[in-house]
Design a protein around this motif. Structure first.
Motif, PDB file in Angstrom:
ATOM      1  N   SER A  11       4.440  44.702 -20.903  1.00 23.53           N
ATOM      2  CA  SER A  11       4.727  45.793 -19.967  1.00 23.53           C
ATOM      3  C   SER A  11       6.076  46.456 -20.252  1.00 23.53           C
ATOM      4  O   SER A  11       6.288  47.601 -19.876  1.00 23.53           O
ATOM      5  CB  SER A  11       4.649  45.306 -18.521  1.00 23.53           C
ATOM      6  OG  SER A  11       5.551  44.252 -18.314  1.00 23.53           O
ATOM      7  N   SER A  12       6.975  45.770 -20.948  1.00 25.83           N
ATOM      8  CA  SER A  12       8.255  46.392 -21.285  1.00 25.83           C
ATOM      9  C   SER A  12       8.094  47.497 -22.339  1.00 25.83           C
ATOM     10  O   SER A  12       9.006  48.295 -22.536  1.00 25.83           O
ATOM     11  CB  SER A  12       9.258  45.338 -21.768  1.00 25.83           C
ATOM     12  OG  SER A  12       8.809  44.760 -22.973  1.00 25.83           O
ATOM     13  N   TRP A  14       5.930  49.885 -22.047  1.00 26.29           N
ATOM     14  CA  TRP A  14       5.110  50.904 -21.395  1.00 26.29           C
ATOM     15  C   TRP A  14       5.473  52.317 -21.825  1.00 26.29           C
ATOM     16  O   TRP A  14       4.578  53.163 -21.991  1.00 26.29           O
ATOM     17  CB  TRP A  14       5.163  50.756 -19.870  1.00 26.29           C
ATOM     18  CG  TRP A  14       6.433  51.234 -19.240  1.00 26.29           C
ATOM     19  CD1 TRP A  14       7.571  50.507 -19.029  1.00 26.29           C
ATOM     20  CD2 TRP A  14       6.707  52.548 -18.750  1.00 26.29           C
ATOM     21  NE1 TRP A  14       8.531  51.287 -18.436  1.00 26.29           N
ATOM     22  CE2 TRP A  14       8.036  52.547 -18.257  1.00 26.29           C
ATOM     23  CE3 TRP A  14       5.965  53.723 -18.676  1.00 26.29           C
ATOM     24  CZ2 TRP A  14       8.625  53.676 -17.699  1.00 26.29           C
ATOM     25  CZ3 TRP A  14       6.561  54.853 -18.124  1.00 26.29           C
ATOM     26  CH2 TRP A  14       7.864  54.819 -17.640  1.00 26.29           C
ATOM     27  N   LYS A  15       6.744  52.640 -22.029  1.00 25.74           N
ATOM     28  CA  LYS A  15       7.128  54.008 -22.399  1.00 25.74           C
ATOM     29  C   LYS A  15       6.603  54.378 -23.780  1.00 25.74           C
ATOM     30  O   LYS A  15       6.085  55.481 -23.981  1.00 25.74           O
ATOM     31  CB  LYS A  15       8.651  54.176 -22.382  1.00 25.74           C
ATOM     32  CG  LYS A  15       9.225  54.415 -21.017  1.00 25.74           C
ATOM     33  CD  LYS A  15      10.710  54.711 -21.107  1.00 25.74           C
ATOM     34  CE  LYS A  15      11.294  54.807 -19.713  1.00 25.74           C
ATOM     35  NZ  LYS A  15      12.743  54.961 -19.720  1.00 25.74           N
ATOM     36  N   LYS A  18       2.843  54.762 -23.469  1.00 32.94           N
ATOM     37  CA  LYS A  18       2.542  56.017 -22.773  1.00 32.94           C
ATOM     38  C   LYS A  18       2.696  57.200 -23.721  1.00 32.94           C
ATOM     39  O   LYS A  18       1.805  58.052 -23.816  1.00 32.94           O
ATOM     40  CB  LYS A  18       3.482  56.190 -21.575  1.00 32.94           C
ATOM     41  CG  LYS A  18       3.375  57.546 -20.901  1.00 32.94           C
ATOM     42  CD  LYS A  18       4.455  57.738 -19.848  1.00 32.94           C
ATOM     43  CE  LYS A  18       4.409  59.146 -19.284  1.00 32.94           C
ATOM     44  NZ  LYS A  18       5.472  59.403 -18.314  1.00 32.94           N
ATOM     45  N   ASN A  19       3.809  57.269 -24.436  1.00 31.20           N
ATOM     46  CA  ASN A  19       4.058  58.389 -25.343  1.00 31.20           C
ATOM     47  C   ASN A  19       3.006  58.480 -26.441  1.00 31.20           C
ATOM     48  O   ASN A  19       2.518  59.570 -26.758  1.00 31.20           O
ATOM     49  CB  ASN A  19       5.460  58.292 -25.956  1.00 31.20           C
ATOM     50  CG  ASN A  19       6.546  58.513 -24.927  1.00 31.20           C
ATOM     51  OD1 ASN A  19       6.334  59.112 -23.874  1.00 31.20           O
ATOM     52  ND2 ASN A  19       7.729  58.012 -25.221  1.00 31.20           N
ATOM     53  N   LYS A  42       0.054  59.353 -14.406  1.00 33.16           N
ATOM     54  CA  LYS A  42       0.220  57.937 -14.083  1.00 33.16           C
ATOM     55  C   LYS A  42       1.686  57.577 -13.877  1.00 33.16           C
ATOM     56  O   LYS A  42       2.569  58.067 -14.580  1.00 33.16           O
ATOM     57  CB  LYS A  42      -0.323  57.057 -15.224  1.00 33.16           C
ATOM     58  CG  LYS A  42      -1.807  56.975 -15.307  1.00 33.16           C
ATOM     59  CD  LYS A  42      -2.173  56.007 -16.425  1.00 33.16           C
ATOM     60  CE  LYS A  42      -3.645  55.815 -16.566  1.00 33.16           C
ATOM     61  NZ  LYS A  42      -3.937  54.865 -17.674  1.00 33.16           N
ATOM     62  N   SER A  43       1.914  56.670 -12.947  1.00 36.19           N
ATOM     63  CA  SER A  43       3.262  56.187 -12.670  1.00 36.19           C
ATOM     64  C   SER A  43       3.650  55.097 -13.676  1.00 36.19           C
ATOM     65  O   SER A  43       2.800  54.561 -14.397  1.00 36.19           O
ATOM     66  CB  SER A  43       3.324  55.604 -11.263  1.00 36.19           C
ATOM     67  OG  SER A  43       2.559  54.408 -11.207  1.00 36.19           O
ATOM     68  N   GLU A  44       4.914  54.745 -13.667  1.00 33.70           N
ATOM     69  CA  GLU A  44       5.398  53.652 -14.516  1.00 33.70           C
ATOM     70  C   GLU A  44       4.614  52.375 -14.231  1.00 33.70           C
ATOM     71  O   GLU A  44       4.189  51.677 -15.155  1.00 33.70           O
ATOM     72  CB  GLU A  44       6.889  53.421 -14.250  1.00 33.70           C
ATOM     73  CG  GLU A  44       7.478  52.248 -14.993  1.00 33.70           C
ATOM     74  CD  GLU A  44       8.953  52.017 -14.701  1.00 33.70           C
ATOM     75  OE1 GLU A  44       9.399  50.854 -14.864  1.00 33.70           O
ATOM     76  OE2 GLU A  44       9.663  52.966 -14.317  1.00 33.70           O
ATOM     77  N   ASN A  45       4.387  52.074 -12.953  1.00 34.79           N
ATOM     78  CA  ASN A  45       3.629  50.866 -12.604  1.00 34.79           C
ATOM     79  C   ASN A  45       2.203  50.908 -13.107  1.00 34.79           C
ATOM     80  O   ASN A  45       1.659  49.891 -13.546  1.00 34.79           O
ATOM     81  CB  ASN A  45       3.653  50.628 -11.094  1.00 34.79           C
ATOM     82  CG  ASN A  45       4.978  50.053 -10.638  1.00 34.79           C
ATOM     83  OD1 ASN A  45       5.728  49.490 -11.424  1.00 34.79           O
ATOM     84  ND2 ASN A  45       5.284  50.208  -9.359  1.00 34.79           N
ATOM     85  N   TRP A  47       1.146  52.449 -15.816  1.00 34.52           N
ATOM     86  CA  TRP A  47       1.193  52.202 -17.266  1.00 34.52           C
ATOM     87  C   TRP A  47       1.397  50.714 -17.539  1.00 34.52           C
ATOM     88  O   TRP A  47       0.736  50.138 -18.410  1.00 34.52           O
ATOM     89  CB  TRP A  47       2.296  53.033 -17.929  1.00 34.52           C
ATOM     90  CG  TRP A  47       1.889  54.467 -18.075  1.00 34.52           C
ATOM     91  CD1 TRP A  47       2.322  55.523 -17.335  1.00 34.52           C
ATOM     92  CD2 TRP A  47       0.952  54.999 -19.008  1.00 34.52           C
ATOM     93  NE1 TRP A  47       1.700  56.685 -17.749  1.00 34.52           N
ATOM     94  CE2 TRP A  47       0.859  56.390 -18.783  1.00 34.52           C
ATOM     95  CE3 TRP A  47       0.176  54.442 -20.022  1.00 34.52           C
ATOM     96  CZ2 TRP A  47       0.030  57.227 -19.515  1.00 34.52           C
ATOM     97  CZ3 TRP A  47      -0.658  55.270 -20.761  1.00 34.52           C
ATOM     98  CH2 TRP A  47      -0.723  56.635 -20.508  1.00 34.52           C
ATOM     99  N   LYS A  48       2.288  50.087 -16.783  1.00 36.66           N
ATOM    100  CA  LYS A  48       2.536  48.656 -16.962  1.00 36.66           C
ATOM    101  C   LYS A  48       1.279  47.848 -16.655  1.00 36.66           C
ATOM    102  O   LYS A  48       0.938  46.910 -17.377  1.00 36.66           O
ATOM    103  CB  LYS A  48       3.696  48.204 -16.073  1.00 36.66           C
ATOM    104  CG  LYS A  48       5.043  48.671 -16.566  1.00 36.66           C
ATOM    105  CD  LYS A  48       6.153  48.224 -15.626  1.00 36.66           C
ATOM    106  CE  LYS A  48       7.512  48.646 -16.155  1.00 36.66           C
ATOM    107  NZ  LYS A  48       8.602  48.237 -15.247  1.00 36.66           N
TER     108      LYS A  48
END
Length: 166
Positions: A11-12, A14-15, A18-19, A42-45, A47-48
């Motif tokens: 999950s770390s 995720w960015k 996402k990209n 989608k939110s950060e959560n 994506w995680k």
């Protein structure tokens, strides 16, 4: 390419995930069941969570995420011998250089570690001929066709169902 490292995303990551996924949805919308318009929201959560719910193997070159393959194992008693691959994408700058083969090889080896698994299954858009050829190279066989499976930009697309018995 010798500087390729493959590993499971956490999950770390995720960015980066996402990209890469949004890049894929923009550049190659035929390759996915999802859409850029829905996933960009989608939110950060979220994506995680998507990383935590699936197994996602990433391919890194010089510590940059350039490709991914997602998979999950069926949980039902009658189907827990099946693993499903989905969400395969490789940045276009790294195609035709062996990266996707290294990534696919890694994923198949990881899936085989689950001794109960007897079959790997996936679907792929019939327009994704390079992907179909990659899967065939690894022994996947076409076992069916889904007509009008995806609706993208006011047009329907078919998908083929492919399987690998392991």
């Amino acid at each position: 390419m010798d500087n390729i490292v493959c590993g499971r995303l956490t999950s770390s990551s995720w960015k980066e995930y996402k990209n890469l996924r949004l890049e894929g949805l923009q550049k190659d919308p035929l390759a996915f069941g999802g859409s850029y318009e829905s996933e960009v929201k989608k939110s950060e959560n979220e994506w995680k969570e998507s990383i935590e719910k699936s197994h996602i193997i990433g391919s890194f070159i010089d510590q940059k995420l350039v490709g991914v393959i997602c998979f999950y194992f069926n949980k039902g008693t009658k189907t827990n011998h099946i693993c499903n691959i989905f969400g395969v994408y490789l940045n276009s700058d790294f195609r035709n250089k062996g990266v996707s083969s290294i990534l696919m090889d890694k994923v198949i080896l990881l899936i085989k570690e689950y001794k109960i698994t007897k079959k790997i299954k996936l679907t792929v858009n019939t327009k994704q001929t390079s992907a179909i050829e990659l899967y065939k190279k690894f022994g996947f066989k076409t076992v069916g066709k889904l007509i009008n499976e995806l609706y993208i930009n006011e047009k329907y697309y078919d998908e083929v169902i492919m399987e690998l018995q392991i």
